[in-house]
Design an enzyme around this catalytic site. Sequence first.
Site, PDB file in Angstrom:
ATOM      1  N   ASP A 264      18.450 -40.112  -0.176  1.00 53.03           N
ATOM      2  CA  ASP A 264      19.386 -39.750  -1.237  1.00 53.03           C
ATOM      3  C   ASP A 264      20.678 -40.533  -0.989  1.00 53.03           C
ATOM      4  OD1 ASP A 264      20.643 -38.631  -3.430  1.00 53.03           O
ATOM      5  OD2 ASP A 264      20.034 -36.593  -2.980  1.00 53.03           O
ATOM      6  N   TRP A 265      21.583 -40.458  -1.919  1.00 56.82           N
ATOM      7  CA  TRP A 265      22.827 -41.246  -1.916  1.00 56.82           C
ATOM      8  C   TRP A 265      23.591 -41.048  -0.603  1.00 56.82           C
ATOM      9  CZ3 TRP A 265      25.246 -44.049  -6.101  1.00 56.82           C
ATOM     10  CH2 TRP A 265      26.565 -44.437  -5.843  1.00 56.82           C
TER      11      TRP A 265
END
Length: 731
Positions: A264-265
């Site tokens: 994820d980011w």
Amino acid sequence: MTNSTVKKLFEKMTIEEKIGQLLQLSADFFQGNSAVITGPMSEHHLSLKTLYQAGSVLGVSGAKRVRAIQSDYLAHSRLKIPMLFMADVVHGYQTIFPIPLALTASFDPSVMKNASEVAASEAAAGGVHVTFAPMVDLVRDPRWGRVMESSGEDPFLSSVMAQAAVKGFQGEKPLANEHIAACVKHFAAYGAPEAGREYNTVDLSEWRFREQYLPAYAKAIEAQVLLVMTSFNTLFGVPATANQYLMRDILRKELHFNGVLISDWDAIGELITHGVAGDLKQAASLALKAGVDIDMMSFAYAHYLKKATDVDSNTKKLIDESVMRILELKDVLGLFDDPYRGISEEREAIAIKTHKNLASAQHAAEQAMVLLKNKNHILPLKQQQRLAVVGPAANTGEILGSWSWQGDSSTTESYISALRRHFLNVSYAQGCGFHQINLQEVQTAMKIARNSDVIVAFMGLPQSDSGEATSMTNLCLPKEQLTLLARLSELNKPMVIVVNTGRPLVLTDVDAESDAMLISWFPGSRGAEALANILDGTVEPSGKLPMTFPRKLGQIPVYYNAYSTGRPIQGDSSDNENKYLSKYIDESNEPLYPFGFGLTYADLIVTDLRLNQKTITPNKSIHVMAVVKNRSDRDGLAVVQCYIHQKVGQTVRPIKQLIDFIKVIIPANSTKTVEFNLTSDKLVSVHSDLAKHIDVGEYIVMVGLDSEKVLKDTIFVKQNIGELYNDQIKK
Ligand code: NOJ
């Protein structure tokens, strides 16, 4: 391309080019139509050369822009390996469908599949190759804002919807140009943060994780989802993005996932703040060892893997594995044959927001809305009734819901506009904002309400209050809205309350003030027309709650499929005579509205539960049959639900657990027999050895139109089937 051509290409790659494939950049790196390093982006110290080696970009779309960026990129790329374009296409691209929780409320996997198909076809025309969806995190705590992206509290329902979404997005392999690759997220258990607080610690026993949280991810993988995203949270004490047990042992070995795993980011960077890595270099190494292929926006791989390869052959091997997986993904998408996947502005113009797509979105919204209360059959409303429409959600196009970045709320029809088309006598006064109120507005609302036959109040939350980073500690309607409702109820007029929400709310006060209550969720581009169709009776309401609606905040987490306890309450939990039971002293255990609940206009009941046999034998499933009766003059849409309870298990078992459901039309004044095929795999449970087994013994089968009112019968599993199953899974 053939496998061997991909391999040949791979063999030509330098170590820098390989590491480039693992780098994902945001749209900001591609200003205009090419890669640039300016402003805040220069802080990441990337060279233009590195930029032109990046394997993927997120958040860029539009045929013209994607074409221009891809061609500029290929012009600079030595081996001409096309870049992947990824984006969050969650419940529609430009045609926005209801939020995923609402799509789940349809209790119709074909609705979820179709929504994903349409989203894929529009996004593909806009140049997107991969969507970061579906999110299949099981959620039992509506304080967590991302519940709107989930399929709610039930493992079976979530699994069915996960599979439908993956099939809808991807279609068949190799992917046709109208389909895109799906990325199931967030692996794993992101939906269980402590106290419902976003990004908070998750700590589950592995037994519970496997029983309830793992199944939906597993189903998506079984449906051949091409990517998986790691979650931000910890699990078993280690952040998912560095969790080798989770990613290597469970995801890869056990679930046989061989696609691309993306972080994820900045989740790799967050390994430092989690406190499991001392610096970004160590974070890069932990994530790679866990098997994370693509680094979304932490730059750890880009900056630190090269140096590691100078010293470490194992790192080299891991990089190679990741690169091969990414190249294979590009190949499945057909990018080596056509790096543009046939996009053009002309195709885009034809593919997006078509009449057909909008009609699908409307159908989905009509299937998703849930009618919770309908006293004295006040609904459907009659065309000539004088309606006083009030409330902050009535006159806005902001009903698309979070994760609809390509949706346009400024051109989305509002509820009031659709109601004016459907009813002859409609007056409107807002009465209050979502969080503001003033006396004058209340007085205007009171005035129109006084001259009406029915008040229709559009209450709830603004769309910005559901989605990522919107955890809440108060799930009642904002006090301003409650004040308006209290004033309006002084008029003793029939009151219909429509609730816009991306999560279960505590609607106990609202329920008391209302004659009818309808959950419209965030219904998407054609939500207003769908709602008007339900209110005037053109369409039968048929959505069911995919999550329990609590009576009080302090009951959370409250969900229907809780485990048996040692001191269960019998009957009414507000009976305080026996103190030492599993209950509260100030509130009953019962929620306001249970899982699976939702009314219809047609008068439907389930009768005559029958089983063709009582015992499951190795080759024969049990046919569970029930008759659904429509005792009204309207055609009805029934969601018939089948639950089981295992009386004695090796571990404790849920008091009720959904194992099947079906949505069927029951014509007016008629009956229909529905049938479920109860196969032995529906009786599987995870034992304390963490393996799946079928226990011998007695099971209660239940069938009903919600999770509370059910007809029951008993079935048995004899010794042989348990052994047979257990032997099979050992193989
Ligand atoms: C963070 C979110 O957690 C994830 O779901 C999303 O896909 C990425 N950002 C990219 O937008």
